[in-house]
Design a protein around this motif. Sequence first.
Motif, PDB file in Angstrom:
ATOM      1  N   VAL A   1       0.840  -1.204   0.000  1.00 13.31           N
ATOM      2  CA  VAL A   1       0.000   0.000   0.000  1.00 13.31           C
ATOM      3  C   VAL A   1       0.871   1.249   0.000  1.00 13.31           C
ATOM      4  O   VAL A   1       0.587   2.228  -0.716  1.00 13.31           O
ATOM      5  N   ASN A   2       1.936   1.246   0.774  1.00 15.32           N
ATOM      6  CA  ASN A   2       2.836   2.405   0.836  1.00 15.32           C
ATOM      7  C   ASN A   2       3.485   2.690  -0.515  1.00 15.32           C
ATOM      8  O   ASN A   2       3.867   3.828  -0.795  1.00 15.32           O
ATOM      9  N   GLU A   3       3.615   1.641  -1.343  1.00 12.90           N
ATOM     10  CA  GLU A   3       4.200   1.812  -2.680  1.00 12.90           C
ATOM     11  C   GLU A   3       3.148   2.174  -3.730  1.00 12.90           C
ATOM     12  O   GLU A   3       3.459   2.269  -4.912  1.00 12.90           O
ATOM     13  N   GLY A   4       1.895   2.335  -3.287  1.00 18.27           N
ATOM     14  CA  GLY A   4       0.841   2.738  -4.207  1.00 18.27           C
ATOM     15  C   GLY A   4       0.114   1.595  -4.883  1.00 18.27           C
ATOM     16  O   GLY A   4      -0.682   1.814  -5.806  1.00 18.27           O
ATOM     17  N   ALA A   5       0.366   0.370  -4.438  1.00 20.94           N
ATOM     18  CA  ALA A   5      -0.292  -0.792  -5.030  1.00 20.94           C
ATOM     19  C   ALA A   5      -1.664  -1.017  -4.396  1.00 20.94           C
ATOM     20  O   ALA A   5      -1.981  -0.467  -3.336  1.00 20.94           O
ATOM     21  N   SER A   6      -2.464  -1.854  -5.048  1.00 18.77           N
ATOM     22  CA  SER A   6      -3.753  -2.275  -4.505  1.00 18.77           C
ATOM     23  C   SER A   6      -3.627  -3.724  -4.050  1.00 18.77           C
ATOM     24  O   SER A   6      -2.862  -4.504  -4.624  1.00 18.77           O
ATOM     25  N   VAL A   7      -4.397  -4.081  -3.014  1.00 17.40           N
ATOM     26  CA  VAL A   7      -4.272  -5.406  -2.409  1.00 17.40           C
ATOM     27  C   VAL A   7      -5.649  -6.026  -2.174  1.00 17.40           C
ATOM     28  O   VAL A   7      -6.563  -5.358  -1.687  1.00 17.40           O
ATOM     29  N   ILE A   8      -5.773  -7.298  -2.538  1.00 19.43           N
ATOM     30  CA  ILE A   8      -6.891  -8.111  -2.066  1.00 19.43           C
ATOM     31  C   ILE A   8      -6.372  -8.841  -0.840  1.00 19.43           C
ATOM     32  O   ILE A   8      -5.545  -9.746  -0.945  1.00 19.43           O
ATOM     33  N   ALA A   9      -6.811  -8.411   0.322  1.00 13.66           N
ATOM     34  CA  ALA A   9      -6.323  -8.941   1.593  1.00 13.66           C
ATOM     35  C   ALA A   9      -7.238 -10.070   2.064  1.00 13.66           C
ATOM     36  O   ALA A   9      -8.445  -9.887   2.193  1.00 13.66           O
ATOM     37  N   ILE A  10      -6.628 -11.219   2.353  1.00 14.98           N
ATOM     38  CA  ILE A  10      -7.400 -12.394   2.754  1.00 14.98           C
ATOM     39  C   ILE A  10      -6.967 -12.842   4.146  1.00 14.98           C
ATOM     40  O   ILE A  10      -5.775 -12.921   4.449  1.00 14.98           O
ATOM     41  N   ALA A  11      -7.945 -13.089   4.991  1.00 17.27           N
ATOM     42  CA  ALA A  11      -7.696 -13.638   6.330  1.00 17.27           C
ATOM     43  C   ALA A  11      -9.006 -14.206   6.839  1.00 17.27           C
ATOM     44  O   ALA A  11     -10.076 -13.974   6.251  1.00 17.27           O
TER      45      ALA A  11
END
Length: 258
Positions: free
Chosen positions: A28-38
Amino acid sequence: MNLSIEDQLFIVGGATSGFGKAITQALVNEGASVIAIARGMDKLEELQLSAPNQIKILAGDLAEEDTLSRLLDLIKDQPIHGMVVNAGGPPAKMVLETTLEDWDKAYHTILRWKVALTQAIVPKMVSAGYGRIVYIESVAVKQPVENLVLSTSLRLAVVGMVKTLSQEIATTGVTLNVLGPGSHNTPAINRLYTKKAEQTGLPFDHVKELGIQQIPVGKLGEAADFAGLALWLLSPQSKFITGQTITIDGGAVKGIMG
């Protein structure tokens, strides 16, 4: 260094704790998008609040087929630039303490779902001509760790799968690598100290201190530092590295090839 991952989309397993959380935050700090799974929705929602425009969440256990199905529905036709394959480990046991049921469960929780996830995502990356996958396993794949026979054995199977696939798709622009963390300051390490305390009758804190003394650099690793190498492997900068298993262990592995 500009990692050139801004606006790219990544999947991160185990995203609310330890290495998964540190990697998610770094992406996120690098400007990317994430699908976070938990598995826990509360922690996922808390994580999403930190970057609502960059983080999508999916609550579920990736070892369950329903979770993988929901992930694929969430992705749809979006290009996936990278993926972190990460989840918790099995209980700490010695070989003669284990049951066949322990081994069956370890197969499902360590190996089977990773094969299924890999088979679902890699063809999308191959079609796009680009992709980065990092599997978070354990230093035990290079040097067995006391009381971790289930982890050592089944994670070695993951390494074998990753190495083989990396050769099969080496010309496609998709790379696969394994990171083998040693002792880090994350919740996962406590199960080893707890097991050793039970075996020896020593206090938990004393067992932990003895464990730290076995690390040549003299301290536990930090998840944020681990995330730094993971991030580079998830970037275009790592295009000439594939099929490798890299230990991050403060010098704990004694073998020359460690």
